[in-house]
Every structure is written in structure tokens, then in C-alpha cells.
Scaffold this active site. Structure first.
Site, mmCIF file in Angstrom:
data_model
loop_
_atom_site.group_PDB
_atom_site.id
_atom_site.type_symbol
_atom_site.label_atom_id
_atom_site.label_comp_id
_atom_site.label_asym_id
_atom_site.label_seq_id
_atom_site.Cartn_x
_atom_site.Cartn_y
_atom_site.Cartn_z
ATOM 1 N N SER A 130 -31.033 -40.959 12.030
ATOM 2 C CA SER A 130 -30.647 -40.019 13.085
ATOM 3 C C SER A 130 -31.862 -39.417 13.771
ATOM 4 O O SER A 130 -32.891 -39.141 13.137
ATOM 5 C CB SER A 130 -29.803 -38.892 12.467
ATOM 6 O OG SER A 130 -29.618 -37.830 13.392
ATOM 7 N N GLU A 132 -32.011 -36.487 14.596
ATOM 8 C CA GLU A 132 -32.185 -35.144 14.032
ATOM 9 C C GLU A 132 -33.352 -35.093 13.048
ATOM 10 O O GLU A 132 -33.899 -34.025 12.777
ATOM 11 C CB GLU A 132 -30.901 -34.693 13.337
ATOM 12 C CG GLU A 132 -29.764 -34.347 14.277
ATOM 13 C CD GLU A 132 -29.972 -33.022 15.007
ATOM 14 O OE1 GLU A 132 -30.686 -32.142 14.464
ATOM 15 O OE2 GLU A 132 -29.417 -32.862 16.109
ATOM 16 N N TYR A 153 -28.635 -31.652 7.022
ATOM 17 C CA TYR A 153 -28.244 -33.003 7.429
ATOM 18 C C TYR A 153 -29.480 -33.850 7.737
ATOM 19 O O TYR A 153 -29.616 -34.988 7.256
ATOM 20 C CB TYR A 153 -27.344 -32.938 8.663
ATOM 21 C CG TYR A 153 -27.134 -34.270 9.341
ATOM 22 C CD1 TYR A 153 -26.330 -35.244 8.764
ATOM 23 C CD2 TYR A 153 -27.754 -34.561 10.557
ATOM 24 C CE1 TYR A 153 -26.136 -36.484 9.381
ATOM 25 C CE2 TYR A 153 -27.571 -35.782 11.184
ATOM 26 C CZ TYR A 153 -26.768 -36.743 10.590
ATOM 27 O OH TYR A 153 -26.589 -37.960 11.210
#
Length: 361
Positions: A130, A132, A153
Site C-alpha cells: 500500500s 500508506e 495499517y
């Protein structure tokens, strides 16, 4: 007939990927969680009764927190390719459930890698990494950018990323990371920002809700269209050697710009309908994610067709149709003119067709 195993097959990415692989002639196996209610809406239109002959889609109950179960599934299915999309993937929820997120999103990846190693099978493994993970690293972010995760996460995804790299080096496994930036569609869950916005546009226009409440409008995100990104996943596993790739559009509007685009497409002034609610701010924000996909474009011969403006139109048209209103049309036309036969128009949250079967027996 090549054989693939998809974790998270009932999610947005898994459902599109299953469609693509079935179109390419794969036998597709999907891992789904056992729940008291059906959770297979996104794949109902491709469901196949397991009692019929020549079934190409087979579903298996499993859980990413159970390593023994995963090993049994991997050993029995013996897939040529594994696409690992299963995760607790909501960033805001990860702050509320950090231990669960680490267990499923981080350790879940390790359990599957270990299942492959213990089974002794030769398979190609794709890990859904990801953007992120980059956190507050300065844009644009590429494969060389140092990770600066800013949420449970993202931290779990960084752990999973490095486990893939470690198994690739230690055991010579064909294991690759796809570092995908935000990718959205009408099948995106309604609590994710993009879908929350386009769903609100349709529901406000239909008189079903008065406003929508959002958080930080100044953050910038690189938004792409999920059907394009699942094709990249497949291409990553067709390469001669395993590797890691950043995938995005190279365009990163603010959330405010995405909101304005979605409401403006429906001829609505977003400022009349959007209110800021502090509860939707993250404890630690990620300000600016912008993909440098030079490596993927060259190595995978890939170029995105849909950026955030086209994406907003596609999603608004689908959500208008879902509440019984006539689509404006441009979004639906964009999708139909840009994609091959495997990808059908999404009406609302799923492309469900007249199919008697649901779930698995």
C-alpha cells in the site's frame, strides 16, 4: 488451465481480479471468511455452483489468522499463482483495532508465505502492498522511497512487505510486492472516502440524506481505477523475475478537489452539502501521496487511462443508478470505451446478474 488462489476475493480488488482471471481461462480459488450472513455480493455475478461440471470458480472457507488452515488450502489447491489481497484495510479502523490489524494484515501475509514454503509447491506470490507505507515521505514516491508509516495499517503493511522480500531472498520464492496507490470503483466499501462521497452525491440528489460528514480535505491522494490496477497485479506475476512495483496515476488532487469534482459532475455545489466532523481526522495524518510509476510503466508496459476526474464520474453514475436515478452518462461511457470485455459496467456496489447461487455449500 492455470490455477490461482485469491485471498480477499469478496473485496473490491478480489472481485475484479477474479473476473479478469476467469476471462483469461484460469481456474480461480477464493478464500472467504465464514460469517452468519452472506458476504459475497461483489462476486455473486460470477458465482458457479460447485456441483456442476467444469466449474472454474471455487470458494474455500478460511481465515488469515489460522496458519494451519491456510497451509491445508495451499497444499490441496496447489495454485500456480497466489494473489494476497485479504486484510483489515481501513486506515481509520486500524487505529481502533491495532492488534487485530497487525495480526491479519501483517502476520496473515507471513502465514501464507510459510504455507507455501511448507507445502513445497512452486507458486508465484503477489502481495498487495500500500502507498500508506510511505506515510510522510516527500512526494513523488517510488520503489526507492524510504517508508515512513503513520498508522497501524501502514505499519502492518510494511512488515508484510519486508516478509515478502525476505522469503524471496531466503527461499528463492517468486514473491512480488505491488505498492498500489489509492484505487477506487463503484465496488469500494461505503465507509472509504471516495465511495462515501460519490454515494452521498447520489443519495442527496435522490432526497435520501441531507449532508455528508468528512474529515481532512487538504490531504492529497493519487486516485486510480481498480480494474486497471488488477491487470497490473496479473502482469507483475507474468514477469521473468519477482520484483516490487509502485503503481499509480501520477496525479494527486486534494480531497477537496475530488469532492468538488464528484458533486460538480451532478451539478451540485459541494459546499452546501459537506460538513467537517473532527472524528474523521486521523490521529496521525498522511498529507501527500503521489506515485512515481516509471518502473511499472516501462517494465509492465502499462499506462493508466483513468485519473480522478474520470473516476469520480464513473462512480457517481454507478451510485445514481443504484438509487434509481438516471446516470448522467459520461462516466458509464468512459468505462465502456476504455475496457475489454471482461469488465462489465458496475451498477451500484456490485455487478450482480440474475444468478441463483450465493456463497458456498
Amino acid at each position: 488451465m492455470p490455477k490461482a488462489l485469491i485471498t480477499g476475493i469478496t473485496g473490491q480488488d478480489g472481485s475484479y481480479l477474479a473476473e479478469l482471471l476467469l476471462h483469461k481461462g484460469y481456474e480461480v480459488h477464493g478464500l472467504i471468511r465464514k460469517t452468519s450472513t452472506f458476504n459475497t455480493d461483489r462476486i455473486d455475478h460470477i458465482y458457479q455452483d460447485p456441483h456442476n461440471a467444469d466449474v472454474q470458480l471455487l470458494l474455500h472457507y478460511g481465515n488469515l489468522s489460522n496458519g494451519e488452515q491456510l497451509t491445508n488450502i495451499v497444499y490441496n489447491v496447489r495454485p500456480d499463482e497466489i494473489y494476497h489481497m485479504g486484510a483489515q484495510s481501513h486506515v481509520k479502523v486500524s487505529f481502533d483495532m491495532p492488534e487485530y490489524t497487525g495480526n491479519v494484515t501483517g502476520l496473515g501475509t507471513t502465514r501464507i508465505l510459510e504455507a507455501v514454503r511448507r507445502s513445497g509447491i512452486k507458486t508465484r506470490f503477489y502481495q498487495a502492498s500500500s502507498s500508506e507505507m510511505f506515510g510522510n515521505a516527500p512526494p513523488p514516491q517510488s520503489e526507492e522511497t524510504v517508508f515512513e508509516p503513520r498508522s497501524p495499517y501502514a505499519i502492518a503493511k510494511v512488515y508484510a512487505y519486508w516478509m515478502v522480500a525476505n522469503y524471496r531472498e531466503a527461499y528463492e520464492m517468486f514473491a512480488s510486492n505491488g505498492i498500489l496507490f489509492n484505487h477506487e470503483s463503484p465496488r469500494r466499501g461505503p465507509t472509504f472516502l471516495s465511495r462515501k462521497v460519490t454515494r452521498a452525491v447520489a443519495r442527496i440528489k435522490a432526497g435520501l440524506q441531507p449532508k455528508v460528514y468528512l474529515g481532512n480535505l487538504d490531504a492529497r491522494r493519487d486516485y486510480g481505477y481498480t480494474p486497471e490496477y488488477v491487470e497490473v497485479m496479473w502482469k507483475i506475476l507474468q514477469q521473468d523475475k519477482p520484483d516490487d512495483y509502485v503503481v499509480g496515476t501520477g496525479v494527486a488532487p486534494t480531497i477537496r478537489e475530488f469532492v468538488a469534482e464528484a458533486f460538480g459532475y451532478a451539478d451540485m455545489d459541494w459546499e452546501e452539502y459537506v460538513e467537517i466532523d473532527p472524528r474523521y481526522f486521523r490521529p496521525t495524518e498522511v498529507d501527500y501521496l503521489l506515485a512515481d510509476s516509471s518502473k511499472a510503466k516501462k517494465a509492465l508496459d502499462w499506462e493508466p487511462k483513468i485519473t480522478y476526474k474520470e473516476l469520480a464520474r464513473i462512480m457517481v453514475d454507478a451510485d445514481l443508478e443504484a438509487v434509481g436515478l438516471e446516470p448522467i452518462g459520461e462516466g458509464k461511457q468512459l468505462m465502456e470505451s476504455n475496457f475489454d470485455a471482461w469488465h462489465r459496467w458496475d451498477s451500484g456496489v456490485t455487478a450482480v446478474l440474475a444468478n441463483a447461487g450465493r456463497g458456498i455449500d
